[in-house]
Design a protein around this motif. Structure first.
Motif, short mmCIF file in Angstrom:
data_model
loop_
_atom_site.label_atom_id
_atom_site.label_comp_id
_atom_site.label_asym_id
_atom_site.label_seq_id
_atom_site.Cartn_x
_atom_site.Cartn_y
_atom_site.Cartn_z
N PRO A 206 0.81 -1.23 0.00
CA PRO A 206 0.00 0.00 0.00
C PRO A 206 0.84 1.28 0.00
CG PRO A 206 -0.94 -1.60 1.50
CD PRO A 206 0.37 -2.17 1.05
N SER A 207 0.37 2.27 -0.72
CA SER A 207 1.13 3.50 -0.90
C SER A 207 1.10 4.37 0.34
CB SER A 207 0.55 4.29 -2.09
OG SER A 207 -0.65 4.94 -1.69
N ARG A 208 1.85 5.47 0.27
CA ARG A 208 1.90 6.44 1.36
C ARG A 208 0.90 7.57 1.14
NH1 ARG A 208 8.17 7.25 3.33
NH2 ARG A 208 8.58 5.06 3.84
N SER A 209 -0.01 7.41 0.21
CA SER A 209 -1.02 8.43 -0.03
C SER A 209 -1.85 8.63 1.23
CB SER A 209 -1.93 8.00 -1.19
OG SER A 209 -2.94 8.94 -1.41
N GLY A 210 -1.87 9.87 1.72
CA GLY A 210 -2.51 10.15 3.00
C GLY A 210 -1.51 10.37 4.11
N GLY A 211 -0.23 10.16 3.79
CA GLY A 211 0.83 10.37 4.77
C GLY A 211 1.50 9.09 5.19
N GLU A 212 2.82 9.16 5.39
CA GLU A 212 3.59 7.97 5.75
C GLU A 212 3.11 7.36 7.06
OE1 GLU A 212 8.11 6.71 7.15
OE2 GLU A 212 7.78 8.68 6.19
N LYS A 213 2.95 8.17 8.09
CA LYS A 213 2.57 7.64 9.40
C LYS A 213 1.15 7.09 9.39
CE LYS A 213 5.70 10.47 12.20
NZ LYS A 213 5.80 11.48 13.30
N ALA A 214 0.24 7.81 8.74
CA ALA A 214 -1.16 7.39 8.72
C ALA A 214 -1.36 6.06 8.00
CB ALA A 214 -2.01 8.47 8.08
N THR A 215 -0.49 5.76 7.03
CA THR A 215 -0.65 4.54 6.23
C THR A 215 0.34 3.45 6.60
OG1 THR A 215 0.81 5.49 4.53
CG2 THR A 215 -1.57 5.85 4.27
N SER A 216 1.21 3.71 7.56
CA SER A 216 2.23 2.72 7.95
C SER A 216 1.60 1.39 8.37
CB SER A 216 3.09 3.28 9.06
OG SER A 216 4.04 2.32 9.50
N GLN A 217 0.46 1.47 9.05
CA GLN A 217 -0.21 0.25 9.52
C GLN A 217 -0.52 -0.71 8.38
OE1 GLN A 217 -4.40 0.86 10.63
NE2 GLN A 217 -4.19 2.99 9.92
#
Length: 366
Positions: A206-217
């Motif tokens: 999954p990409s980092r679209s939406g922010g690296e931290k928000a999508t890290s999960q």
């Protein structure tokens, strides 16, 4: 000339000096390349590909599409040279719209002599992009393959009134439709590299679209799924040779790679069922496969089980890794000078990623 080259590469031999004694090895290149928006020009009503049509935002014409195929074919045919004069035996790919674009790609003049096979599944990604494996039929024989879904959800608690109005199983259905993050499947291919069994997992996390931290999960979940696949193969055969490759949308030091997958960047730290990531050392040297705001990272990696880093080269084992970044793949002017030469409205480029590769070698009798 073509006959001589084919005959020479049938054995793929090369030599180097070790303790003043000449040895000969067979060599195979294994590569991964994010093809960046390899779309045809047709509008698929089931996916969000409207911009990649002649009348879409990218003005994606037949001429641009054909140039894109030529560009990718040139790169694929050259990855790993000059240490190995043969093109890669195994090529993982990402950002692929459908099987048809791969059929067109392998018919390009630079790839046609390789007689490439295709393993591809459609994935539920909302943009309609998939992963795939290309392979030279004369060296690799697939025996099984499957696409393994990554099922992840946005964290959202249903409103109280919604819970009152529906039954528990209906809540789950609603959650499935509303909150699921539809992303690429993980492609598992098993087969024989010449006479040795090997397993390949091709990924586009999954990409980092939406922010690296928000999508890290989401990428951490992808890492855990990857680890689960590897564990299942090692339960059958503790010495299974497994490669996991892809655009992980995270670098070697991110949690998804270091903890979800459990990859180590130093060979001596790899445990019995552990995995080794040679691209951690390359990142520590300041190299990269993708740039964002003048910061480089290595999202594209090829990671392997301990069984592929043994010092005994009586069977195929890892030799070294690299990033393929020839000058023609680099933007030489403008705001993005020095970045990978990607698609633009004015031209069909190559990709916003550099491809990566490793060499597998085996000692042969003189």
């Amino acid at each position: 000339m073509h006959f001589f080259r084919s005959y020479f590469l049938l054995l793929i031999l090369f030599s180097f000096q070790t303790q003043s004694q000449s040895k000969k090895y067979k060599i195979h290149t294994v590569a991964f390349y994010n093809f960046e928006n390899l779309y045809d020009t047709e509008d698929d009503i089931f996916t969000n590909d409207d911009e990649w049509t002649p009348n879409g935002a990218q003005h994606w014409t037949k001429e641009k599409y054909q140039q894109k195929l030529k560009n990718l074919a040139k790169v694929i045919s050259e990855i790993g040279t000059p240490e190995n004069l043969n093109s890669p035996t195994l090529i993982g790919g990402a950002e692929i719209e459908n099987r048809n674009v791969l059929e067109d790609l392998i018919k390009e003049p630079k790839l046609l002599p390789l007689d490439l096979g295709i393993i591809h599944f459609d994935s539920p990604d909302k943009r309609g992009i998939d992963v795939a494996l290309l392979y030279q039929k004369k060296y690799f024989r697939p025996t099984s393959y499957s696409n393994i879904p990554l099922i992840i959800y946005k964290k959202e608690i249903p409103k109280r009134e919604e819970q009152i109005e529906v039954l528990d199983d209906e809540i789950e259905v609603k959650r499935e439709n509303k909150n699921r993050v539809f992303t690429r499947d993980q492609l598992l291919v098993s087969g024989f590299l010449e006479d040795e069994e090997i397993h390949i997992i091709v990924n586009h996390w999954p990409s980092r679209s939406g922010g690296e931290k928000a999508t890290s999960q989401f990428r951490e979940a992808a890492g855990k799924l990857n680890r689960k696949i590897i564990d299942s193969l090692q339960q059958i055969n503790p010495q299974a040779k497994i490669l996991t490759m892809g655009d992980f949308n995270d670098g070697p030091l991110n949690n998804s790679i270091k903890f979800g997958l459990g990859a180590k960047g130093v060979k001596t730290e790899v445990g019995e069922f552990g995995v080794f990531n040679p691209f951690e050392e390359l990142q520590n040297k300041g190299l990269g496969t993708i740039a964002y705001r003048d910061s480089w990272n290595i999202f594209d990696q090829i990671i392997m089980t301990k069984s592929l880093i043994e010092s005994d080269f009586s069977t195929y084992n890892f030799w070294k890794a690299g990033i393929f970044s020839k000058p023609y793949l680099i933007q030489n002017s403008g705001q993005y000078k020095g970045y990978p030469l990607r698609n633009s409205l004015s031209e069909a480029g190559f990709s916003d990623h550099f491809p990566v590769y490793i060499y597998l070698i085996k000692e042969v009798a003189k």
